[in-house]
Design a protein around this motif. Structure first.
Motif, PDB file in Angstrom:
ATOM      1  N   ASP A  49      97.797  25.800 -13.319  1.00  0.00           N
ATOM      2  CA  ASP A  49      98.373  27.018 -13.892  1.00  0.00           C
ATOM      3  C   ASP A  49      99.723  26.741 -14.558  1.00  0.00           C
ATOM      4  O   ASP A  49     100.102  27.403 -15.526  1.00  0.00           O
ATOM      5  CB  ASP A  49      98.565  28.088 -12.801  1.00  0.00           C
ATOM      6  N   THR A  50     100.436  25.773 -14.005  1.00  0.00           N
ATOM      7  CA  THR A  50     101.759  25.457 -14.538  1.00  0.00           C
ATOM      8  C   THR A  50     101.683  24.970 -15.988  1.00  0.00           C
ATOM      9  O   THR A  50     102.630  25.153 -16.753  1.00  0.00           O
ATOM     10  CB  THR A  50     102.454  24.392 -13.650  1.00  0.00           C
ATOM     11  N   PHE A 104      92.975  18.413 -25.359  1.00  0.00           N
ATOM     12  CA  PHE A 104      93.165  17.966 -23.978  1.00  0.00           C
ATOM     13  C   PHE A 104      92.939  19.146 -23.033  1.00  0.00           C
ATOM     14  O   PHE A 104      93.497  20.225 -23.246  1.00  0.00           O
ATOM     15  CB  PHE A 104      94.589  17.435 -23.763  1.00  0.00           C
ATOM     16  N   SER A 105      92.157  18.922 -21.988  1.00  0.00           N
ATOM     17  CA  SER A 105      91.979  19.963 -20.978  1.00  0.00           C
ATOM     18  C   SER A 105      93.261  20.072 -20.163  1.00  0.00           C
ATOM     19  O   SER A 105      94.078  19.139 -20.135  1.00  0.00           O
ATOM     20  CB  SER A 105      90.811  19.621 -20.050  1.00  0.00           C
ATOM     21  N   THR A 106      93.442  21.191 -19.474  1.00  0.00           N
ATOM     22  CA  THR A 106      94.645  21.359 -18.638  1.00  0.00           C
ATOM     23  C   THR A 106      94.679  20.303 -17.541  1.00  0.00           C
ATOM     24  O   THR A 106      95.744  19.796 -17.182  1.00  0.00           O
ATOM     25  CB  THR A 106      94.685  22.765 -18.019  1.00  0.00           C
ATOM     26  N   GLU A 107      93.491  19.940 -17.026  1.00  0.00           N
ATOM     27  CA  GLU A 107      93.425  18.918 -15.973  1.00  0.00           C
ATOM     28  C   GLU A 107      93.908  17.566 -16.499  1.00  0.00           C
ATOM     29  O   GLU A 107      94.660  16.847 -15.828  1.00  0.00           O
ATOM     30  CB  GLU A 107      91.991  18.770 -15.434  1.00  0.00           C
ATOM     31  N   GLU A 108      93.465  17.208 -17.717  1.00  0.00           N
ATOM     32  CA  GLU A 108      93.861  15.920 -18.274  1.00  0.00           C
ATOM     33  C   GLU A 108      95.351  15.894 -18.592  1.00  0.00           C
ATOM     34  O   GLU A 108      96.026  14.884 -18.363  1.00  0.00           O
ATOM     35  CB  GLU A 108      93.057  15.613 -19.542  1.00  0.00           C
ATOM     36  N   ILE A 109      95.882  16.985 -19.120  1.00  0.00           N
ATOM     37  CA  ILE A 109      97.323  17.052 -19.400  1.00  0.00           C
ATOM     38  C   ILE A 109      98.107  16.865 -18.101  1.00  0.00           C
ATOM     39  O   ILE A 109      99.062  16.083 -18.047  1.00  0.00           O
ATOM     40  CB  ILE A 109      97.700  18.397 -20.059  1.00  0.00           C
ATOM     41  N   TYR A 110      97.667  17.551 -17.058  1.00  0.00           N
ATOM     42  CA  TYR A 110      98.365  17.465 -15.769  1.00  0.00           C
ATOM     43  C   TYR A 110      98.358  16.018 -15.260  1.00  0.00           C
ATOM     44  O   TYR A 110      99.392  15.480 -14.855  1.00  0.00           O
ATOM     45  CB  TYR A 110      97.698  18.385 -14.747  1.00  0.00           C
ATOM     46  N   LEU A 133     104.716  15.185 -26.339  1.00  0.00           N
ATOM     47  CA  LEU A 133     104.513  13.801 -26.756  1.00  0.00           C
ATOM     48  C   LEU A 133     103.038  13.416 -26.650  1.00  0.00           C
ATOM     49  O   LEU A 133     102.471  12.813 -27.572  1.00  0.00           O
ATOM     50  CB  LEU A 133     105.366  12.860 -25.905  1.00  0.00           C
ATOM     51  N   LEU A 134     102.412  13.758 -25.551  1.00  0.00           N
ATOM     52  CA  LEU A 134     100.990  13.451 -25.360  1.00  0.00           C
ATOM     53  C   LEU A 134     100.150  14.062 -26.472  1.00  0.00           C
ATOM     54  O   LEU A 134      99.284  13.389 -27.064  1.00  0.00           O
ATOM     55  CB  LEU A 134     100.530  13.982 -23.997  1.00  0.00           C
ATOM     56  N   ARG A 179      97.874  13.216 -16.891  1.00  0.00           N
ATOM     57  CA  ARG A 179      98.610  12.293 -17.764  1.00  0.00           C
ATOM     58  C   ARG A 179     100.122  12.443 -17.604  1.00  0.00           C
ATOM     59  O   ARG A 179     100.863  11.458 -17.658  1.00  0.00           O
ATOM     60  CB  ARG A 179      98.242  12.554 -19.231  1.00  0.00           C
ATOM     61  N   VAL A 180     100.590  13.660 -17.460  1.00  0.00           N
ATOM     62  CA  VAL A 180     102.035  13.930 -17.407  1.00  0.00           C
ATOM     63  C   VAL A 180     102.604  13.704 -16.014  1.00  0.00           C
ATOM     64  O   VAL A 180     103.670  13.113 -15.848  1.00  0.00           O
ATOM     65  CB  VAL A 180     102.337  15.367 -17.894  1.00  0.00           C
ATOM     66  N   TRP A 181     101.892  14.176 -14.988  1.00  0.00           N
ATOM     67  CA  TRP A 181     102.400  14.044 -13.617  1.00  0.00           C
ATOM     68  C   TRP A 181     101.936  12.757 -12.941  1.00  0.00           C
ATOM     69  O   TRP A 181     102.417  12.427 -11.864  1.00  0.00           O
ATOM     70  CB  TRP A 181     101.964  15.252 -12.778  1.00  0.00           C
ATOM     71  N   ASN A 182     100.978  12.081 -13.560  1.00  0.00           N
ATOM     72  CA  ASN A 182     100.418  10.850 -12.975  1.00  0.00           C
ATOM     73  C   ASN A 182      99.863  11.059 -11.575  1.00  0.00           C
ATOM     74  O   ASN A 182     100.051  10.233 -10.673  1.00  0.00           O
ATOM     75  CB  ASN A 182     101.477   9.725 -12.944  1.00  0.00           C
ATOM     76  N   GLU A 183      99.212  12.168 -11.388  1.00  0.00           N
ATOM     77  CA  GLU A 183      98.541  12.445 -10.114  1.00  0.00           C
ATOM     78  C   GLU A 183      97.359  13.365 -10.368  1.00  0.00           C
ATOM     79  O   GLU A 183      97.254  13.964 -11.440  1.00  0.00           O
ATOM     80  CB  GLU A 183      99.505  13.082  -9.114  1.00  0.00           C
ATOM     81  N   ARG A 184      96.494  13.463  -9.393  1.00  0.00           N
ATOM     82  CA  ARG A 184      95.288  14.260  -9.567  1.00  0.00           C
ATOM     83  C   ARG A 184      95.644  15.738  -9.712  1.00  0.00           C
ATOM     84  O   ARG A 184      96.503  16.254  -8.999  1.00  0.00           O
ATOM     85  CB  ARG A 184      94.372  14.051  -8.361  1.00  0.00           C
TER      86      ARG A 184
END
Length: 235
Positions: free
Chosen positions: A198-199, A180-186, A170-171, A188-193
């Motif tokens: 790797d996931t 989107f970088s992996t950090e930004e995806i993480y 969706l994002l 945005r999706v998990w709502n945490e830093r």
């Protein structure tokens, strides 16, 4: 067939009632007001589809009334005025009117303007409705995601995603072409830093297996090496 409600705002009672008689004979429901203050009260109370507004009126003139109603409403407004100078027409249109009729006018001329403006307004509302219906449906080529039903299809075939896979897709689909970088995806999706990203790679691989005909040569979900992931825009 929907009946249109027309508001006639005119301080001259004879003109006001003459317009009402003619519009009613054409099937319109008509409301009357003697000045801008009364006109705004009717608009708050009734479902109005078009207003015919005299420019020069006591208490609140037509221009002041139109400026006020435009804060909340977008239905057509037709100005009536005894003035025929071009500058007055331009001022009226700039203040939110959609059309302008100069007194004296024939009933047929006014009716033609009313019908024309209501046709345009109806088309405008239809387009708005179409946008509202499709606002939560994201389509990229044969890939479609429906936020309302939480469904994903590829070429019409349903695809089952996990909640996390759905959120990642969706994002990306809401921002086609953006990387989107992996950090930004993480984040945005998990709502945490982001701590361990790797996931993300694992989830992206699983999404590809489900939405791509050939995951090794993806059509939709692309990797931008050293940067991140994106959904490719489709022509």
């Amino acid at each position: 067939m929907e009946v249109n409600h027309v508001l006639v705002v005119e301080d001259d009672k004879e003109i006001r009632e003459g317009i009402e008689i003619y519009l009613k004979s054409q099937g319109y429901v008509v409301f009357q007001a003697a000045d801008g203050v009364e006109g705004l009260e009717v608009i708050e109370r009734e479902d109005i589809h078009l207003a015919i507004v005299d420019v020069m009126m006591p208490r609140m003139d037509g221009i002041a009334m139109t400026v006020k109603l435009r804060e909340k409403y977008d239905f057509p407004v037709i100005f009536l005025s005894a003035k025929s100078e071009e500058v007055d027409k331009i001022m009226g249109l700039n203040m939110g009117a959609d059309d302008y009729v100069t007194k004296p006018f024939t009933p047929m001329e006014l009716l033609a303007r009313v019908n024309s403006q209501l046709r345009r307004y109806r088309k405008f509302l239809e387009k708005l409705g179409d946008k509202a219906e499709t606002a939560n449906i994201h389509t990229i080529g044969g890939l479609e995601l429906n936020e309302d039903t939480v469904e994903v299809t590829v070429d019409g075939e349903a695809v089952k995603l996990t909640p996390i896979e759905y959120k990642i897709l969706l994002l990306l689909m809401k921002n086609p072409g953006r990387v989107f970088s992996t950090e930004e995806i993480y984040e945005r999706v998990w709502n945490e830093r982001a701590v361990n990203t790797d996931t993300i790679m694992v989830h992206v691989r699983n999404i590809r297996e489900k939405i791509e005909i050939n995951p090794k040569e993806p059509k939709y979900l692309k990797v931008v090496w050293g940067v991140g992931y994106k959904i490719e825009k489709q022509a």
